[in-house]
Design an enzyme around this catalytic site. Structure first.
Site, PDB file in Angstrom:
ATOM      1  N   SER A  10      40.087  55.502   8.196  1.00 49.02           N
ATOM      2  CA  SER A  10      41.589  54.795   8.435  1.00 49.02           C
ATOM      3  C   SER A  10      42.106  55.835   9.360  1.00 49.02           C
ATOM      4  O   SER A  10      42.456  57.057   9.072  1.00 49.02           O
ATOM      5  CB  SER A  10      42.156  54.994   7.104  1.00 49.02           C
ATOM      6  OG  SER A  10      43.516  54.935   7.295  1.00 49.02           O
ATOM      7  N   ASP A  37      45.729  50.772   9.945  1.00 48.27           N
ATOM      8  CA  ASP A  37      46.899  50.461   8.774  1.00 48.27           C
ATOM      9  C   ASP A  37      48.047  50.191   9.512  1.00 48.27           C
ATOM     10  O   ASP A  37      48.848  51.079  10.052  1.00 48.27           O
ATOM     11  CB  ASP A  37      47.151  51.742   7.938  1.00 48.27           C
ATOM     12  CG  ASP A  37      45.695  51.565   6.976  1.00 48.27           C
ATOM     13  OD1 ASP A  37      45.427  50.852   6.270  1.00 48.27           O
ATOM     14  OD2 ASP A  37      45.104  52.967   6.998  1.00 48.27           O
ATOM     15  N   HIS A  68      44.397  46.075   8.809  1.00 48.11           N
ATOM     16  CA  HIS A  68      44.994  46.044   7.432  1.00 48.11           C
ATOM     17  C   HIS A  68      46.319  45.733   7.448  1.00 48.11           C
ATOM     18  O   HIS A  68      47.127  46.733   7.789  1.00 48.11           O
ATOM     19  CB  HIS A  68      44.510  47.259   6.441  1.00 48.11           C
ATOM     20  CG  HIS A  68      44.907  47.201   5.260  1.00 48.11           C
ATOM     21  ND1 HIS A  68      44.893  48.327   4.171  1.00 48.11           N
ATOM     22  CD2 HIS A  68      45.526  46.315   4.372  1.00 48.11           C
ATOM     23  CE1 HIS A  68      45.400  48.093   3.427  1.00 48.11           C
ATOM     24  NE2 HIS A  68      45.902  46.797   3.216  1.00 48.11           N
ATOM     25  N   MET A  70      49.908  45.542   6.192  1.00 47.95           N
ATOM     26  CA  MET A  70      50.478  45.708   5.159  1.00 47.95           C
ATOM     27  C   MET A  70      51.856  45.332   5.530  1.00 47.95           C
ATOM     28  O   MET A  70      52.863  46.159   5.678  1.00 47.95           O
ATOM     29  CB  MET A  70      50.433  47.336   4.622  1.00 47.95           C
ATOM     30  CG  MET A  70      49.097  47.471   3.893  1.00 47.95           C
ATOM     31  SD  MET A  70      48.838  49.221   3.841  1.00 47.95           S
ATOM     32  CE  MET A  70      47.971  49.383   5.318  1.00 47.95           C
ATOM     33  N   MET A 139      42.533  47.189  -3.213  1.00 45.62           N
ATOM     34  CA  MET A 139      43.229  48.504  -2.959  1.00 45.62           C
ATOM     35  C   MET A 139      42.858  49.403  -4.182  1.00 45.62           C
ATOM     36  O   MET A 139      43.345  48.885  -5.478  1.00 45.62           O
ATOM     37  CB  MET A 139      44.769  48.173  -2.835  1.00 45.62           C
ATOM     38  CG  MET A 139      45.162  47.549  -1.301  1.00 45.62           C
ATOM     39  SD  MET A 139      44.720  48.631   0.040  1.00 45.62           S
ATOM     40  CE  MET A 139      45.263  49.944  -0.270  1.00 45.62           C
ATOM     41  N   GLY A 144      50.604  52.148   1.199  1.00 45.44           N
ATOM     42  CA  GLY A 144      51.433  52.762   2.033  1.00 45.44           C
ATOM     43  C   GLY A 144      51.404  54.225   2.364  1.00 45.44           C
ATOM     44  O   GLY A 144      51.878  54.581   3.243  1.00 45.44           O
ATOM     45  N   PHE A 145      50.495  55.216   1.772  1.00 42.17           N
ATOM     46  CA  PHE A 145      50.361  56.452   2.104  1.00 42.17           C
ATOM     47  C   PHE A 145      49.110  56.683   2.107  1.00 42.17           C
ATOM     48  O   PHE A 145      48.170  56.224   1.239  1.00 42.17           O
ATOM     49  CB  PHE A 145      51.125  57.441   1.360  1.00 42.17           C
ATOM     50  CG  PHE A 145      52.812  57.010   1.421  1.00 42.17           C
ATOM     51  CD1 PHE A 145      53.328  57.522   2.268  1.00 42.17           C
ATOM     52  CD2 PHE A 145      53.253  56.169   0.562  1.00 42.17           C
ATOM     53  CE1 PHE A 145      54.923  57.129   2.624  1.00 42.17           C
ATOM     54  CE2 PHE A 145      54.619  55.898   0.553  1.00 42.17           C
ATOM     55  CZ  PHE A 145      55.470  56.234   1.775  1.00 42.17           C
ATOM     56  N   GLY A 146      48.413  57.795   2.925  1.00 40.22           N
ATOM     57  CA  GLY A 146      47.080  58.311   2.662  1.00 40.22           C
ATOM     58  C   GLY A 146      47.228  59.336   1.917  1.00 40.22           C
ATOM     59  O   GLY A 146      48.227  59.904   1.235  1.00 40.22           O
ATOM     60  N   GLY A 147      45.854  59.812   1.370  1.00 38.35           N
ATOM     61  CA  GLY A 147      46.015  60.979   0.594  1.00 38.35           C
ATOM     62  C   GLY A 147      46.421  60.735  -0.729  1.00 38.35           C
ATOM     63  O   GLY A 147      46.537  61.765  -1.545  1.00 38.35           O
ATOM     64  N   ASP A 177      39.715  50.575  -0.388  1.00 37.53           N
ATOM     65  CA  ASP A 177      40.775  51.286   0.370  1.00 37.53           C
ATOM     66  C   ASP A 177      41.441  52.062  -0.485  1.00 37.53           C
ATOM     67  O   ASP A 177      42.606  51.695  -1.296  1.00 37.53           O
ATOM     68  CB  ASP A 177      41.270  50.240   1.021  1.00 37.53           C
ATOM     69  CG  ASP A 177      42.351  51.277   2.288  1.00 37.53           C
ATOM     70  OD1 ASP A 177      42.134  52.348   2.171  1.00 37.53           O
ATOM     71  OD2 ASP A 177      42.989  50.467   2.908  1.00 37.53           O
ATOM     72  N   GLY A 199      40.389  57.811   4.755  1.00 39.78           N
ATOM     73  CA  GLY A 199      41.220  58.344   5.709  1.00 39.78           C
ATOM     74  C   GLY A 199      41.268  59.780   5.585  1.00 39.78           C
ATOM     75  O   GLY A 199      40.427  60.739   6.276  1.00 39.78           O
ATOM     76  N   SER A 200      41.941  60.679   4.569  1.00 40.56           N
ATOM     77  CA  SER A 200      41.982  62.074   4.532  1.00 40.56           C
ATOM     78  C   SER A 200      40.754  62.681   4.254  1.00 40.56           C
ATOM     79  O   SER A 200      40.274  63.536   4.735  1.00 40.56           O
ATOM     80  CB  SER A 200      42.976  62.375   3.305  1.00 40.56           C
ATOM     81  OG  SER A 200      42.906  61.673   2.454  1.00 40.56           O
TER      82      SER A 200
HETATM   83  C1  DX5 Z   1      46.760  53.174   2.135  1.00 43.89           C
HETATM   84  C2  DX5 Z   1      46.050  52.605   3.445  1.00 43.89           C
HETATM   85  C3  DX5 Z   1      44.945  53.374   3.443  1.00 43.89           C
HETATM   86  C4  DX5 Z   1      44.744  54.957   3.634  1.00 43.89           C
HETATM   87  C5  DX5 Z   1      43.590  55.643   3.124  1.00 43.89           C
HETATM   88  O1  DX5 Z   1      47.957  52.216   2.381  1.00 43.89           O
HETATM   89  O2  DX5 Z   1      45.849  51.531   3.251  1.00 43.89           O
HETATM   90  O3  DX5 Z   1      43.910  52.933   4.458  1.00 43.89           O
HETATM   91  O4  DX5 Z   1      44.866  55.344   4.862  1.00 43.89           O
HETATM   92  O5  DX5 Z   1      43.864  56.844   3.169  1.00 43.89           O
HETATM   93  P1  DX5 Z   1      42.983  57.915   1.973  1.00 43.89           P
HETATM   94  O6  DX5 Z   1      41.551  57.698   2.055  1.00 43.89           O
HETATM   95  O7  DX5 Z   1      43.496  59.119   2.471  1.00 43.89           O
HETATM   96  O8  DX5 Z   1      43.492  57.368   0.797  1.00 43.89           O
HETATM   97 ZN    ZN Z   2      44.109  50.382   4.520  1.00 50.63          ZN
END
Ligand code: DX5
Ligand code: ZN
Length: 222
Positions: A10, A37, A68, A70, A139, A144-147, A177, A199-200
């Site tokens: 991601s 994203d 993706h 959102m 999901m 909305g956010f990574g990590g 994801d 992602g992270s």
């Molecule tokens: C969250 C995103 C993900 C996110 C995953 O809303 O859809 O794709 O980037 O990040 P990690 O792997 O850090 O949870």
């Molecule tokens: Zn995503």
């Protein structure tokens, strides 16, 4: 098992000031898919990127663009994402009143259609449109956010969806994801996922080739 495993990093966690380099780095790491994203600040409380950035990056790489969405009312923007170079478009079931019709429109544009389900959304919602889908995205965090931390009941959902797909004799892909790590990726794949987004846990650990190998090793471990 690892032959069918796809890791889709991601870009949310990449260095956006060096997007071209990041895409090259993924190719050099034998990565085949990349996860974009797209967030609109309405469907999710965050804003990221849209078609112009994807379009600029399209000629720079042959990676499969896994997009993706959102966003609210995704049907308005399908053509823009097609023109930007998306290979797959994933819309949220919660964002589409007429989900069947949106999925059909994506297919008619010549793009692979996928549907994402928020953590609280039951997998049964897509039972009847499953034959039309290239992929279903479970999901495993609230988008909305990574990590964020992986929600444990997602494993139950993956298993249920795997059963539904197998019972219908389909080869629809299952993507997961959110909160994927080297520690939980094996249980995710064993539950029935084919495509894992990271992602992270991916971008924060260069070199990417080594990290990709670590993911493959993690799912192969006894
Ligand atoms: C969250 C995103 C993900 C996110 C995953 O809303 O859809 O794709 O980037 O990040 P990690 O792997 O850090 O949870
Ligand atoms: Zn995503």
């Amino acid at each position: 098992m690892q032959n069918n495993f796809i890791l889709s990093p991601s870009l949310l966690s990449c260095d956006f000031a060096n997007l071209e380099q990041e895409l090259k780095g993924l190719e050099e790491a034998d990565i085949k898919w990349v996860h974009w994203d797209v967030m609109d600040g309405h469907f999710v409380p965050n804003i990221t990127l849209g078609p112009p950035i994807i379009k600029k990056c399209r000629p720079k790489t042959s990676l499969f663009f896994d997009v993706h969405l959102m966003i609210e009312s995704p049907e308005i923007y399908l053509k823009d994402f097609k023109e930007a170079g998306a290979d797959l478009l994933c819309v949220h079931a919660e964002a589409c009143i007429h989900l069947d019709s949106v999925v059909t429109k994506i297919s008619e544009l010549g793009i692979k259609p996928a549907v994402a389900l928020n953590p609280h959304t039951p997998v049964e919602i897509i039972e009847y449109i499953l034959p039309k889908l290239y992929m279903v995205l479970i999901m495993s965090v609230n988008p909305g956010f990574g990590g964020q931390k992986f929600i444990p009941y997602s494993i139950q959902k993956i298993k249920k969806l795997r059963k539904m797909i197998d019972q219908q004799g389909l080869d629809t892909l299952i993507q997961v994801d959110g909160g994927v790590t080297l520690e939980n990726v094996k249980s995710i794949v064993e539950a029935g996922a084919n495509v894992v987004v990271s992602g992270s846990a991916f971008f924060k650990h260069p070199p990417y080739k080594k990290r990709h190998r670590k993911f493959i090793e993690a799912i192969s471990k006894k």
